[in-house]
Enzyme design. Structure first.
Site, short mmCIF file in Angstrom:
data_model
loop_
_atom_site.label_atom_id
_atom_site.label_comp_id
_atom_site.label_asym_id
_atom_site.label_seq_id
_atom_site.Cartn_x
_atom_site.Cartn_y
_atom_site.Cartn_z
N ASP A 206 87.28 64.01 -13.75
CA ASP A 206 87.46 65.16 -14.21
C ASP A 206 89.00 65.22 -14.73
O ASP A 206 89.31 65.79 -15.75
CB ASP A 206 87.30 66.15 -13.24
CG ASP A 206 86.14 66.69 -12.74
OD1 ASP A 206 85.01 65.97 -13.39
OD2 ASP A 206 85.73 67.84 -12.30
N ASP B 186 84.77 64.75 -8.17
CA ASP B 186 84.30 66.23 -7.99
C ASP B 186 82.71 66.09 -7.85
O ASP B 186 82.23 66.37 -6.99
CB ASP B 186 84.86 67.00 -8.90
CG ASP B 186 86.21 67.14 -8.66
OD1 ASP B 186 86.72 66.54 -7.88
OD2 ASP B 186 86.57 68.08 -9.64
N LYS B 187 82.03 65.65 -8.93
CA LYS B 187 80.54 65.97 -9.11
C LYS B 187 79.87 64.89 -8.41
O LYS B 187 78.56 64.97 -8.36
CB LYS B 187 80.34 65.76 -10.66
CG LYS B 187 81.18 67.01 -11.25
CD LYS B 187 81.06 68.17 -10.85
CE LYS B 187 82.22 69.12 -11.78
NZ LYS B 187 83.53 68.75 -11.60
N GLU C 83 85.94 72.55 -17.28
CA GLU C 83 87.09 73.02 -16.52
C GLU C 83 88.06 73.35 -17.46
O GLU C 83 88.35 72.47 -18.46
CB GLU C 83 87.55 72.15 -15.43
CG GLU C 83 86.40 72.10 -14.21
CD GLU C 83 86.88 70.98 -13.10
OE1 GLU C 83 87.81 70.65 -13.33
OE2 GLU C 83 86.02 70.93 -12.16
N SER D 68 89.37 74.05 -12.63
CA SER D 68 89.50 73.10 -11.67
C SER D 68 89.81 73.69 -10.30
O SER D 68 90.46 74.84 -10.11
CB SER D 68 90.64 72.15 -12.03
OG SER D 68 91.28 71.35 -11.03
#
Length: 590
Positions: free
Chosen positions: A107, A149-150, A469, A495
């Site tokens: 990200d 993150d994901k 984001e 974010s």
């Protein structure tokens, strides 16, 4: 700190019958026996032996090690090495590790570019790829290693689908960098871009900050999305308490990984699977932890998605009620003073859980350790004098860090982050942009004024596609000194490093004709947190008659497939079979 052990409570696990995969001719056998037992499986055994396995190995459980390692991001850069410790633990406990990899999208690196559209899409790909590998090779248990993150929700979604004995281990937070005598994170670099454009920082200072903000491996260090979902994983019960929070480069992390590998075999022997752990109660606990620590708005999307995979009925309105009753206790970045390693030193996940328990906000639920979440909470060791996590008598706020709003601009809901600012109401003229790039350029050239409501649309799950984001824009606003005087509204995401009066996940999104598609420059938008409203003063009827859906931005490949199958942000932005396929399946079942 003493030896790290997670499985001491499994012997006392109550109500879990031993998992007996199947019975054939009176003989119990494991899932993996389907690919390795019998005369007909000789070709499969020959291929497995080519990888170094022996006949003795093939008598043991096969445990998948789902790795999200990649060289592209510090969040996952160290996971190849960490996997070796997980595999050693699996072997010591009597299993055979089978490591495989899936993707990660950074990200932080893709932020503000077309590539960021792939981030949320990757959550589905990660879950799908882990599911496919494990189902295809009939593995008996799974350890999933996550970082950026994901990868965290993607791993947990897959484990919920598979419902095999399994555990998720987060690779850990990066340590903070040092710049001009203070601790810094990647958030500071994003905000410095805006400060540099506004003449408040020199290019040389920006380069110096850039060189020192990320000192090594590990995920972004504040209570951004990765550390938010790491905490959620522990409070959900899918990660052993105390494991995720050990920082990435801490020498203790290898021991954590080894114990996690052993834990997978204990779960297999006890027959403990995610369906015994992921309940309404555990999802509520996870979200309460997010609210108490001022976590990322992305937790709403991800917990909705995990709940759907687990068959747990919960809505964004339930999350709003949880946040409203949960005090904000942790003084963490992006709005506060401290980072995730500071939280771990102060008492960590267990301390957050203990505060929730003492407040009567922690619901009883199982965890992979074999202990209940309340038992884990009671083991918290708070460092005397720490001020990272406030006492219940002195919270930062009496409510949690998130709220869900509805109104004429968001009939199906939207999410606003409350942590780190005191504004609860804003009314001002809309400044409408059709993409993140347009809005960022306007901020950088000084075209946004105090009082404005920046509207960024066609960035939703379907319209983006991928729901980018907006950290580049929100950080630039903060960097230019506008963070306390403007609001931002989008059908995209933020974010975890975003702070200020920012509204995300507006649903329905612009691409499906949601009201946000009809807003024009100058329309007065009013955001009222107390009333839980997001409204716009405009007559949409004539505009709706003239509105036409835009042409899809992608017509082939993964992005096009995602846009065709993705649900609303208010439902977690998960991909689903087409409506006709679902209806046919229901008819077949009936």
């Amino acid at each position: 700190m003493g030896p790290i052990r997670f499985n001491e409570g499994l012997a006392a696990e109550r109500g879990c019958a031993s998992r007996k995969s199947r019975v054939s001719g009176g003989r119990e056998f494991m899932n993996s026996d389907e690919i390795k037992k019998g005369v007909a499986r000789a070709p499969a055994r020959a291929m497995l032996k080519a990888t170094g396995l022996t006949d003795a190995d093939l008598e043991k459980p096969l445990v998948g090690v789902a790795n999200t390692w990649s060289e592209v991001t510090p969040c996952n850069f160290h996971l190849r090495q960490l996997a070796e410790s997980v595999k050693a633990g699996i072997r010591e406990a009597g299993g055979i590790p089978i490591e495989f990899n899936t993707i990660v999208i950074s990200d932080g690196i893709t932020m503000g570019t077309e590539g960021m559209k792939a981030s949320l899409v990757s959550r589905e790909v990660i879950a799908d790829s882990i599911e496919l590998f494990v189902r295809a090779h009939r593995l008996d248990a799974v350890v999933a290693l996550s970082g950026c993150d994901k990868t965290i929700p993607g791993c947990m979604m897959a484990l919920a689908r598979l419902d095999l004995p399994s555990v998720m281990l987060y690779g850990g937070s990066i340590q903070p960098g040092r710049f001009e005598g203070r601790a810094v994170t990647i958030q500071d670099v994003f905000e410095a871009v805006g400060a540099c454009a506004a003449g408040r920082m020199t290019l040389e200072e920006l380069r110096d900050l850039e060189d020192h903000a990320c000192p090594g491996a590990g995920a972004c260090g504040g209570q951004f999305t990765a550390n938010t979902m790491s905490l959620a994983g522990a409070l959900l019960g899918l990660s052993p308490a105390g494991a995720n929070e050990v920082p990435a480069t801490d020498p203790r992390k290898e021991a954590v990984a080894r114990e996690t590998g052993k834990l997978a075999l204990d779960l297999l022997r006890r027959g403990v699977t995610p369906s015994r752990i992921l309940t309404r109660e555990s999802v509520e606990n996870a979200f309460a932890g997010v609210c108490a620590t001022g976590g990322s708005t992305n937790a709403v999307l991800h917990l909705l998605a995990i709940a759907q995979e687990a068959g747990v009925a919960i809505t964004i309105d339930d999350f709003d009620r949880i946040s409203d009753r949960t005090p904000l206790l942790a003084d963490l970045k992006p709005f506060g003073r401290y980072t995730a390693p500071d939280l771990e030193r102060a008492g960590g996940e267990r301390l957050v859980a203990r505060r929730l328990l003492d407040a009567g906000l922690l619901r009883e639920a199982r965890t992979v350790s074999g202990k209940s979440i309340s038992e884990e909470a009671r083991q918290a060791r708070e460092v005397p004098g720490q001020d990272v996590v406030r006492p219940l008598s002195n919270p930062l706020e009496s409510h949690g860090g998130l709220a869900v709003l509805r109104g004429t601009l968001a009939p199906d809901g939207c999410v606003v982050k409350l942590a780190g600012h005191t504004r609860r109401k804003h009314s001002g003229p809309a400044r409408v942009f059709e993409s993140e790039e347009e809005a960022f350029e306007a901020v950088q050239r000084g075209a946004i004024r105090a009082g404005d409501v920046v509207v960024i649309r066609y960035e939703g799950p379907r319209g983006g596609p991928g729901m980018r984001e907006m950290l580049a824009v929100t950080a630039a606003l903060v960097g230019r000194g506008l963070g306390d005087s403007v609001a931002l509204v989008t059908d995209g995401r933020f974010s975890g490093a975003t702070h200020g009066l920012m509204v995300a996940h507006v649903a329905p999104e612009a691409a499906v004709g949601g009201p946000i598609a009809l807003v024009r420059d100058g329309d007065v938008i009013t955001l009222d947190v107390a009333a839980r409203r997001l409204d716009v003063a405009a007559d949409f009827a004539p505009r709706r008659a003239a509105w036409r859906p835009p042409a899809p931005r992608y017509t082939t490949g993964a992005m096009a497939k995602y846009a065709a199958l993705v649900s609303s942000a208010s439902e977690g932005a998960v991909t689903r079979p087409p409506v006709e396929t679902q209806a046919s399946a229901r008819m077949a079942q009936s």
